[in-house]
Design an enzyme around this catalytic site. Structure first.
Site, PDB file in Angstrom:
ATOM      1  N   ARG A   1      -1.672  -5.692   8.759  1.00 38.21           N
ATOM      2  CA  ARG A   1      -1.482  -4.426   8.046  1.00 38.21           C
ATOM      3  C   ARG A   1      -2.576  -3.429   8.399  1.00 38.21           C
ATOM      4  NH1 ARG A   1      -0.411  -8.635   4.400  1.00 38.21           N
ATOM      5  NH2 ARG A   1       1.753  -8.693   3.641  1.00 38.21           N
TER       6      ARG A   1
ATOM      7  N   HIS B   1      -4.155  -6.750  -0.443  1.00 39.58           N
ATOM      8  CA  HIS B   1      -2.817  -7.135   0.014  1.00 39.58           C
ATOM      9  C   HIS B   1      -2.932  -7.391   1.516  1.00 39.58           C
ATOM     10  CE1 HIS B   1       1.459  -7.399   0.470  1.00 39.58           C
ATOM     11  NE2 HIS B   1       1.552  -6.284   1.171  1.00 39.58           N
TER      12      HIS B   1
ATOM     13  N   VAL C   1      -1.831  -0.939   2.153  1.00 43.70           N
ATOM     14  CA  VAL C   1      -1.665  -0.267   0.870  1.00 43.70           C
ATOM     15  C   VAL C   1      -2.984  -0.034   0.138  1.00 43.70           C
ATOM     16  CG1 VAL C   1      -1.191  -2.377  -0.444  1.00 43.70           C
ATOM     17  CG2 VAL C   1      -0.243  -0.200  -1.218  1.00 43.70           C
TER      18      VAL C   1
ATOM     19  N   ASP D   1      12.946  12.498   4.307  1.00 37.91           N
ATOM     20  CA  ASP D   1      12.564  11.947   5.604  1.00 37.91           C
ATOM     21  C   ASP D   1      12.481  13.098   6.602  1.00 37.91           C
ATOM     22  OD1 ASP D   1      12.584   8.861   6.792  1.00 37.91           O
ATOM     23  OD2 ASP D   1      12.958  10.382   8.331  1.00 37.91           O
TER      24      ASP D   1
ATOM     25  N   GLY E   1       5.569   6.211   7.070  1.00 41.07           N
ATOM     26  CA  GLY E   1       4.543   5.726   7.980  1.00 41.07           C
ATOM     27  C   GLY E   1       5.050   4.597   8.851  1.00 41.07           C
ATOM     28  N   ALA E   2       4.198   4.167   9.769  1.00 38.28           N
ATOM     29  CA  ALA E   2       4.553   3.078  10.673  1.00 38.28           C
ATOM     30  C   ALA E   2       4.640   1.767   9.919  1.00 38.28           C
ATOM     31  CB  ALA E   2       3.515   2.963  11.791  1.00 38.28           C
TER      32      ALA E   2
ATOM     33  N   ARG F   1       3.943 -17.524  -7.235  1.00 38.24           N
ATOM     34  CA  ARG F   1       4.572 -18.165  -8.389  1.00 38.24           C
ATOM     35  C   ARG F   1       5.846 -18.899  -7.980  1.00 38.24           C
ATOM     36  NH1 ARG F   1       3.915 -13.309 -12.944  1.00 38.24           N
ATOM     37  NH2 ARG F   1       1.628 -13.360 -13.015  1.00 38.24           N
TER      38      ARG F   1
END
Length: 301
Positions: free
Chosen positions: A86, A173, A120, A32, A77-78, A151
């Site tokens: 997203r 996503h 992503v 980090d 990242g943010a 599911r």
């Protein structure tokens, strides 16, 4: 197995903790930019080591410490905040990936890289564009978590263990995901032949799935437990060369005519990363949804 986690926010640190509990990695690097954060997470997690399988932890703000990593998890990242999509994170998080990927290729060229930073799909394609020689070894967690949520909600409706349900959420996503279920079998019986399942129930379960992250973020500020388990399961499949099928975000190459974007499709994951991409028997509607997701993602390349 040496694992490096880049970004020690709530997702990264929870992933490190979950991986430690699995007993798979022999070494976990916590990277980090804020060294104090990495050191604090290291101290907190490693105090449990004496009662578990031994794991060596390294806390660092120097990327050189990822040298020799077998697996790198990118969670830097943010993070998505309440009211954000997203895709709102693209600009700031692309800068992070632009800085990271050349260094990863230089320092750990044989590593497998799992992208979990949002959005992503966009960032997986972008990372691949910076390191095309890592084909199969760069992929995103994609819609695996969405699939598990779907599911789970289906299981609540038909009263069957969700591990026995093999329906998928594929595509982006995000807002351009879609459920794939028409050919799903449970114990030799079609999902749609269960008396409690119809299109209305499928839509209900999908809408719950699609809104799940936003619901959690509104209630507690972030999602991190389930994604940490997802990434740990991916790590286990790689470590054991399990050849397990997961829906993962991968750069597509003529997938039903789609190229140049990363979207989630079923993939075989083993010791070399994504070893094969499976072509799904899509319905006409699902093909259109996949094409629409690709068109949307191309806007952000």
């Amino acid at each position: 197995m040496k694992v490096a986690i880049i970004g020690c926010g709530r997702v990264g640190s929870t992933t490190a903790y979950t991986m430690m509990l699995s007993g798979v990695p022999s070494e976990i690097v916590l990277y980090d930019r804020n060294l104090d954060r990495a050191l604090g997470e290291k101290l907190d997690i490693e105090h449990a080591v004496p009662i578990l399988d031994y794991v060596n932890f390294i806390a660092t703000d120097d990327l050189k410490d990822i040298v020799g990593s077998d697996l790198i998890v990118v969670s830097a990242g943010a993070a998505q905040l309440k009211g954000q999509s997203r895709l709102d994170l693209i600009a700031s998080n692309k800068e992070v990936i632009a800085e990271l990927m050349p260094r990863i290729v230089e320092i750990a060229p044989k590593a497998i890289v799992i992208m979990i930073t949002n959005p992503v799909d966009v960032l997986t394609q972008y990372a691949y564009s910076l390191a095309p020689e890592m084909k199969g070894r760069i992929f995103g967690s994609g819609t695996l978590l969405d699939t598990l949520r779907f599911r789970y909600y289906l299981s609540q409706e038909i009263k069957i263990n969700p591990r026995s349900i093999h329906a998928y959420i594929l595509g982006e996503h995000g807002d351009h995901s879609f459920p794939v279920y028409e050919n799903t079998m449970i114990g030799g019986k079609r999902l749609m032949d269960f008396g409690d399942i119809d299109e209305e129930v499928i839509t209900f379960c999908y809408q719950r799935t699609r809104g799940a992250a936003g619901e959690v973020i509104a209630l507690k500020g972030a999602t991190y437990y389930a994604i940490a388990v997802v990434v740990t399961k991916l790590m286990e499949a790689i470590a054991s060369d399990a050849k397990t099928v997961f829906p993962l975000s991968v750069p597509l190459h003529n997938y039903y005519g789609i190229s140049g974007v990363a979207l989630s499709v079923p993939c075989i994951l083993g010791g070399n990363g994504v070893e094969r991409v499976l072509e799904v028997e899509f319905s006409k509607k699902e093909k259109e949804q996949m094409k629409k997701a690709a068109e949307e993602m191309r806007k952000y390349n």
